[in-house]
Design a protein around this motif. Structure first.
Motif, PDB file in Angstrom:
ATOM      1  N   ASP A  74      31.713  40.599  43.955  1.00 14.25           N
ATOM      2  CA  ASP A  74      30.933  39.772  44.897  1.00 14.25           C
ATOM      3  C   ASP A  74      30.407  38.512  44.210  1.00 14.25           C
ATOM      4  N   LYS A  75      30.045  38.659  42.940  1.00 18.50           N
ATOM      5  CA  LYS A  75      29.581  37.483  42.182  1.00 18.50           C
ATOM      6  C   LYS A  75      30.724  36.487  42.004  1.00 18.50           C
ATOM      7  N   ALA A  76      31.909  36.985  41.782  1.00 20.67           N
ATOM      8  CA  ALA A  76      33.076  36.092  41.626  1.00 20.67           C
ATOM      9  C   ALA A  76      33.338  35.337  42.933  1.00 20.67           C
ATOM     10  N   VAL A  77      33.170  36.033  44.042  1.00 24.45           N
ATOM     11  CA  VAL A  77      33.376  35.386  45.354  1.00 24.45           C
ATOM     12  C   VAL A  77      32.344  34.272  45.544  1.00 24.45           C
ATOM     13  N   SER A  78      31.066  34.558  45.252  1.00 23.85           N
ATOM     14  CA  SER A  78      30.022  33.534  45.399  1.00 23.85           C
ATOM     15  C   SER A  78      30.298  32.355  44.477  1.00 23.85           C
ATOM     16  N   PHE A  79      30.656  32.666  43.239  1.00 24.49           N
ATOM     17  CA  PHE A  79      30.934  31.617  42.248  1.00 24.49           C
ATOM     18  C   PHE A  79      32.093  30.729  42.727  1.00 24.49           C
ATOM     19  N   CYS A  80      33.106  31.370  43.296  1.00 24.05           N
ATOM     20  CA  CYS A  80      34.273  30.620  43.803  1.00 24.05           C
ATOM     21  C   CYS A  80      33.837  29.690  44.936  1.00 24.05           C
ATOM     22  N   ASN A  81      33.054  30.221  45.852  1.00 28.00           N
ATOM     23  CA  ASN A  81      32.607  29.398  46.987  1.00 28.00           C
ATOM     24  C   ASN A  81      31.731  28.239  46.515  1.00 28.00           C
ATOM     25  N   GLU A  82      30.809  28.519  45.569  1.00 29.95           N
ATOM     26  CA  GLU A  82      29.947  27.438  45.030  1.00 29.95           C
ATOM     27  C   GLU A  82      30.775  26.321  44.405  1.00 29.95           C
ATOM     28  N   HIS A  83      31.867  26.698  43.739  1.00 33.11           N
ATOM     29  CA  HIS A  83      32.683  25.696  43.023  1.00 33.11           C
ATOM     30  C   HIS A  83      33.858  25.201  43.871  1.00 33.11           C
ATOM     31  N   LYS A  84      33.890  25.607  45.134  1.00 37.92           N
ATOM     32  CA  LYS A  84      35.005  25.240  46.030  1.00 37.92           C
ATOM     33  C   LYS A  84      36.360  25.527  45.357  1.00 37.92           C
ATOM     34  N   GLY A  85      36.428  26.720  44.788  1.00 34.58           N
ATOM     35  CA  GLY A  85      37.637  27.113  44.055  1.00 34.58           C
ATOM     36  C   GLY A  85      38.609  27.888  44.938  1.00 34.58           C
ATOM     37  N   ALA A  86      39.608  28.475  44.285  1.00 34.30           N
ATOM     38  CA  ALA A  86      40.610  29.294  44.987  1.00 34.30           C
ATOM     39  C   ALA A  86      40.842  30.555  44.164  1.00 34.30           C
ATOM     40  N   PHE A  87      40.829  31.710  44.847  1.00 34.39           N
ATOM     41  CA  PHE A  87      40.785  32.975  44.107  1.00 34.39           C
ATOM     42  C   PHE A  87      41.440  34.103  44.899  1.00 34.39           C
ATOM     43  N   ILE A  88      42.248  34.877  44.207  1.00 37.24           N
ATOM     44  CA  ILE A  88      42.766  36.130  44.786  1.00 37.24           C
ATOM     45  C   ILE A  88      42.570  37.231  43.758  1.00 37.24           C
ATOM     46  N   TYR A  89      41.982  38.344  44.195  1.00 39.84           N
ATOM     47  CA  TYR A  89      42.036  39.578  43.401  1.00 39.84           C
ATOM     48  C   TYR A  89      42.875  40.574  44.189  1.00 39.84           C
ATOM     49  N   ALA A  90      43.787  41.246  43.524  1.00 33.95           N
ATOM     50  CA  ALA A  90      44.477  42.389  44.141  1.00 33.95           C
ATOM     51  C   ALA A  90      44.566  43.494  43.107  1.00 33.95           C
ATOM     52  N   SER A  91      44.236  44.713  43.523  1.00 36.07           N
ATOM     53  CA  SER A  91      44.368  45.840  42.603  1.00 36.07           C
ATOM     54  C   SER A  91      45.836  46.106  42.311  1.00 36.07           C
ATOM     55  N   ASN A  92      46.699  45.632  43.203  1.00 36.33           N
ATOM     56  CA  ASN A  92      48.137  45.837  42.998  1.00 36.33           C
ATOM     57  C   ASN A  92      48.896  44.726  43.708  1.00 36.33           C
ATOM     58  N   TYR A  93      49.724  43.992  42.970  1.00 37.05           N
ATOM     59  CA  TYR A  93      50.426  42.833  43.538  1.00 37.05           C
ATOM     60  C   TYR A  93      51.806  43.188  44.084  1.00 37.05           C
ATOM     61  N   SER A  94      52.263  44.422  43.941  1.00 39.06           N
ATOM     62  CA  SER A  94      53.643  44.700  44.361  1.00 39.06           C
ATOM     63  C   SER A  94      53.733  44.762  45.886  1.00 39.06           C
ATOM     64  N   LEU A  95      54.842  44.268  46.392  1.00 38.58           N
ATOM     65  CA  LEU A  95      55.077  44.293  47.836  1.00 38.58           C
ATOM     66  C   LEU A  95      55.023  45.733  48.349  1.00 38.58           C
ATOM     67  N   GLY A  96      55.673  46.645  47.616  1.00 42.02           N
ATOM     68  CA  GLY A  96      55.736  48.043  48.053  1.00 42.02           C
ATOM     69  C   GLY A  96      54.357  48.655  48.191  1.00 42.02           C
ATOM     70  N   VAL A  97      53.480  48.402  47.223  1.00 43.81           N
ATOM     71  CA  VAL A  97      52.130  48.987  47.305  1.00 43.81           C
ATOM     72  C   VAL A  97      51.345  48.343  48.443  1.00 43.81           C
ATOM     73  N   ASN A  98      51.551  47.069  48.691  1.00 41.92           N
ATOM     74  CA  ASN A  98      50.808  46.438  49.791  1.00 41.92           C
ATOM     75  C   ASN A  98      51.254  46.982  51.147  1.00 41.92           C
ATOM     76  N   ILE A  99      52.527  47.355  51.264  1.00 40.07           N
ATOM     77  CA  ILE A  99      52.984  48.051  52.473  1.00 40.07           C
ATOM     78  C   ILE A  99      52.367  49.457  52.519  1.00 40.07           C
ATOM     79  N   PHE A 100      52.331  50.096  51.360  1.00 36.16           N
ATOM     80  CA  PHE A 100      51.731  51.437  51.234  1.00 36.16           C
ATOM     81  C   PHE A 100      50.251  51.416  51.647  1.00 36.16           C
ATOM     82  N   PHE A 101      49.525  50.328  51.293  1.00 34.76           N
ATOM     83  CA  PHE A 101      48.119  50.199  51.712  1.00 34.76           C
ATOM     84  C   PHE A 101      48.015  50.220  53.240  1.00 34.76           C
TER      85      PHE A 101
END
Ligand SMILES: NC(=O)C1=CN([C@@H]2O[C@H](COP(=O)(O)OP(=O)(O)OC[C@H]3O[C@@H](n4cnc5c(N)ncnc54)[C@H](OP(=O)(O)O)[C@@H]3O)[C@@H](O)[C@H]2O)C=CC1
Ligand SMILES: O=C(O)C1=N[C@H](C(=O)O)C[C@H](O)C1
Length: 233
Positions: free
Chosen positions: A80-107
């Motif tokens: 949550d702190k990273a999200v606030s920090f990103c918004n304050e700095h008008k940045g761009a950010f993605i966190y994913a616990s798993n970047y694979s296409l297969g796991v994202n379908i599995f989610f």
């Protein structure tokens, strides 16, 4: 694109190979001993480092207006702190616990199944994740995302490692040499069981997803997820 790698271990090396195949250039490989980073020469940063290093690395990139793809797990108390920090700095950010296409379908499949199981009290859910023995965190970030997907759609209150009886989802974390990542969700009743399972055969899917996310985020502002990148609705 000019990519900086924060963390040049198993994943950093795999991402380098994938990025080069997709005509990108690795302009920096940053580890704990790196003293100076030329942020003016970086289009996007990809962090696959360590739980205790990720948040500082992410903030450093945001301070210098460099978009960040975060794959490191085990640092989410600071998300949550990273999200606030990103918004304050008008940045761009993605966190994913798993970047694979297969796991994202599995989610997605996991959430769909959880919705169907919500009122079927005879089924008790449990989860298992298996990873290589060098893994620092347990349960895996992917297992936590799966548990959150079930909690969001059922009456489970939370998750716990190993045994859990009080409305929590039990997660068994196993460590076995060289396993890239296996996750299963099991619903058990007195008469049958239903299991969904994802097995990574290697790390290529994680690396490809991270590079695709890096390509996608350049030029954008905000906090995103892999659902946005993969257009999963
Ligand atoms: N989201 C996803 O799809 C995936 C996430 N992961 C996660 O990615 C992370 C890395 O995994 P993996 O590559 O297997 O791990 P490794 O241990 O192989 O690599 C991590 C690297 O980070 C380095 N490091 C340590 N401190 C810092 C720092 N302050 N800044 C930059 N680098 C640092 C380590 O250096 P040294 O060895 O010298 O300490 C090491 O080389 C883990 O959290 C893992 O769970 C993994 C696969 C997929
Ligand atoms: O440490 C790993 O290797 C992996 N970590 C991620 C996680 O914690 O879920 C993703 C993948 O399972 C591999």
């Amino acid at each position: 694109m000019k990519i900086a790698l924060f963390g040049y271990g198993k994943m950093g090396k795999m991402i380098e190979q994938t990025a080069i195949k997709r005509n990108h250039t690795i302009v920096a490989k940053i580890d704990v001993d790196t003293k100076e980073i030329d942020f003016s020469n970086i289009d996007v940063a990809i962090d696959f480092s360590q739980p205790d290093a990720a948040f500082e690395n992410i903030k450093k990139c945001m301070e210098h207006n460099v978009p960040v793809i975060s794959g490191t797990t085990g640092w989410l108390k600071d998300y949550d702190k990273a999200v606030s920090f990103c918004n304050e700095h008008k940045g761009a950010f993605i966190y994913a616990s798993n970047y694979s296409l297969g796991v994202n379908i599995f989610f997605e499949l996991n959430e769909y199944l959880a919705k169907m199981m919500k009122t079927l009290d005879q089924y008790k859910v449990s989860m298992e994740e298996i990873h290589h023995t060098q893994k620092l965190d347990a349960p895996s970030g992917t297992a936590i995302t799966l548990a959150e997907g079930i909690i969001k759609n059922t009456d489970y209150k939370g998750w716990k490692l190993e045994e859990a009886t009080d409305g929590h989802i039990p997660i068994l974390a196993k460590r076995i040499n060289d396993v890239p990542g296996t996750h299963s969700v099991n619903y058990e009743s007195p008469v049958d069981s239903i299991e969904i399972k994802h097995t990574a055969h290697n790390r290529e899917g994680f690396a490809l997803g991270a590079v695709v996310a890096a390509e996608w985020i350049v030029g954008k502002t905000g906090v995103f997820t892999m659902k946005d990148v993969l257009n999963l609705g």
